[in-house]
Design a protein around this motif. Sequence first.
Motif, short mmCIF file in Angstrom:
data_model
loop_
_atom_site.label_atom_id
_atom_site.label_comp_id
_atom_site.label_asym_id
_atom_site.label_seq_id
_atom_site.Cartn_x
_atom_site.Cartn_y
_atom_site.Cartn_z
N ASN A 209 49.99 126.88 38.48
CA ASN A 209 51.05 127.10 39.67
C ASN A 209 50.74 126.22 40.70
O ASN A 209 49.33 126.18 41.04
CB ASN A 209 51.48 128.45 40.16
N PHE A 210 51.67 125.69 41.39
CA PHE A 210 51.40 124.89 42.54
C PHE A 210 51.53 125.54 43.99
O PHE A 210 52.87 125.84 44.24
CB PHE A 210 51.87 123.65 42.65
N SER A 211 50.47 126.06 44.74
CA SER A 211 50.70 126.53 45.95
C SER A 211 50.07 125.50 47.10
O SER A 211 48.66 125.60 47.12
CB SER A 211 50.19 127.95 46.02
N PRO A 212 50.86 124.73 47.81
CA PRO A 212 50.05 123.71 48.46
C PRO A 212 49.16 124.35 49.77
O PRO A 212 48.31 123.58 49.73
CB PRO A 212 51.23 123.12 49.15
N ARG A 213 49.48 125.33 50.30
CA ARG A 213 48.60 125.74 51.06
C ARG A 213 47.74 126.73 50.95
O ARG A 213 46.85 127.21 51.88
CB ARG A 213 49.80 126.25 52.52
N GLY A 214 47.55 127.21 49.88
CA GLY A 214 46.76 128.39 49.49
C GLY A 214 45.94 128.40 48.24
O GLY A 214 45.85 127.48 47.48
N GLU A 215 45.03 129.39 48.26
CA GLU A 215 44.02 129.66 46.83
C GLU A 215 43.02 128.45 46.72
O GLU A 215 42.30 128.62 45.86
CB GLU A 215 45.03 129.67 45.78
N TYR A 216 42.66 127.68 47.79
CA TYR A 216 41.62 126.72 47.38
C TYR A 216 40.11 127.47 47.38
O TYR A 216 39.92 128.13 48.46
CB TYR A 216 41.66 125.64 48.58
N ASN A 217 39.66 127.07 46.54
CA ASN A 217 38.06 127.94 46.42
C ASN A 217 36.92 126.47 46.27
O ASN A 217 35.88 127.12 46.21
CB ASN A 217 37.97 129.02 45.58
N TYR A 218 37.37 125.26 46.22
CA TYR A 218 36.10 124.42 46.12
C TYR A 218 36.63 123.38 47.27
O TYR A 218 37.92 123.10 47.60
CB TYR A 218 36.30 123.59 44.82
N TRP A 219 35.66 123.14 47.98
CA TRP A 219 35.78 122.21 49.35
C TRP A 219 34.82 121.26 49.32
O TRP A 219 33.51 121.45 48.83
CB TRP A 219 35.51 123.17 50.55
N GLY A 220 34.97 120.07 49.87
CA GLY A 220 34.09 119.03 50.04
C GLY A 220 33.31 119.20 51.62
O GLY A 220 33.75 120.26 52.16
N GLN A 221 32.50 118.41 51.89
CA GLN A 221 31.74 118.67 53.06
C GLN A 221 32.62 118.25 54.43
O GLN A 221 32.09 118.42 55.39
CB GLN A 221 30.56 118.00 53.04
N GLY A 222 33.51 117.17 54.12
CA GLY A 222 34.41 116.91 55.01
C GLY A 222 33.85 115.46 55.60
O GLY A 222 32.52 114.99 55.39
N ILE A 223 34.96 114.85 56.28
CA ILE A 223 34.55 113.38 56.57
C ILE A 223 35.18 113.12 58.01
O ILE A 223 36.41 113.68 58.25
CB ILE A 223 34.83 112.42 55.69
N GLN A 224 34.68 112.51 59.00
CA GLN A 224 35.18 112.15 60.23
C GLN A 224 36.31 110.94 60.17
O GLN A 224 35.93 110.23 59.72
CB GLN A 224 34.02 111.98 61.34
N VAL A 225 37.19 111.28 60.89
CA VAL A 225 38.28 110.20 61.14
C VAL A 225 38.56 110.19 62.59
O VAL A 225 39.02 111.24 63.05
CB VAL A 225 39.65 110.38 60.30
N THR A 226 38.35 109.23 63.26
CA THR A 226 38.54 108.88 64.58
C THR A 226 39.60 108.00 65.01
O THR A 226 39.34 106.66 64.62
CB THR A 226 37.38 108.77 65.21
N VAL A 227 40.72 108.08 65.63
CA VAL A 227 41.69 107.29 65.99
C VAL A 227 41.60 107.12 67.42
O VAL A 227 41.89 107.81 68.16
CB VAL A 227 43.06 107.75 65.33
N SER A 228 41.33 105.58 67.91
CA SER A 228 41.28 105.30 69.07
C SER A 228 42.52 104.99 69.84
O SER A 228 43.56 104.35 68.92
CB SER A 228 40.24 104.34 69.48
#
Length: 123
Positions: free
Chosen positions: A103-122
């Motif tokens: 089932n597809f629940s776009p905003r919930g149930e996530y249990n695996y995550w990456g470390q994250g990456i910075q995006v900067t818009v000037s």
Amino acid sequence: QVQLAESGGGLVQAGGSLRLSCAASGDFFNKYNMGWFRQAPGKEREFVAAVDWSGGRSNYADSVKGRFTISRDNAKNTGYLQMNSLKPEDTAVYYCAAYMNINFSPRGEYNYWGQGIQVTVSS
């Protein structure tokens, strides 16, 4: 179990584009729904976009609809977030996330995550 690693972030001028990638290691990537979230300084993490395990269904936050496109290539175990017409308010750390469910629940149930990456818009 799946491990996630983001790439493709950086500094870009307003109006520009970036493509984030999320490389997954582990088994059965094609059984995981995948999403992108972001967190700006001093703000809570927020949903950006999600795509289901097949790539056939997607969902977007109103703030990015029409500018961002989420996709995936299951043969490459990789997900993508194409970001166009970037605005300074898109500046944040972006995270990819995944969960296994038919089932597809776009905003919930996530249990695996990456470390994250910075995006900067000037501006």
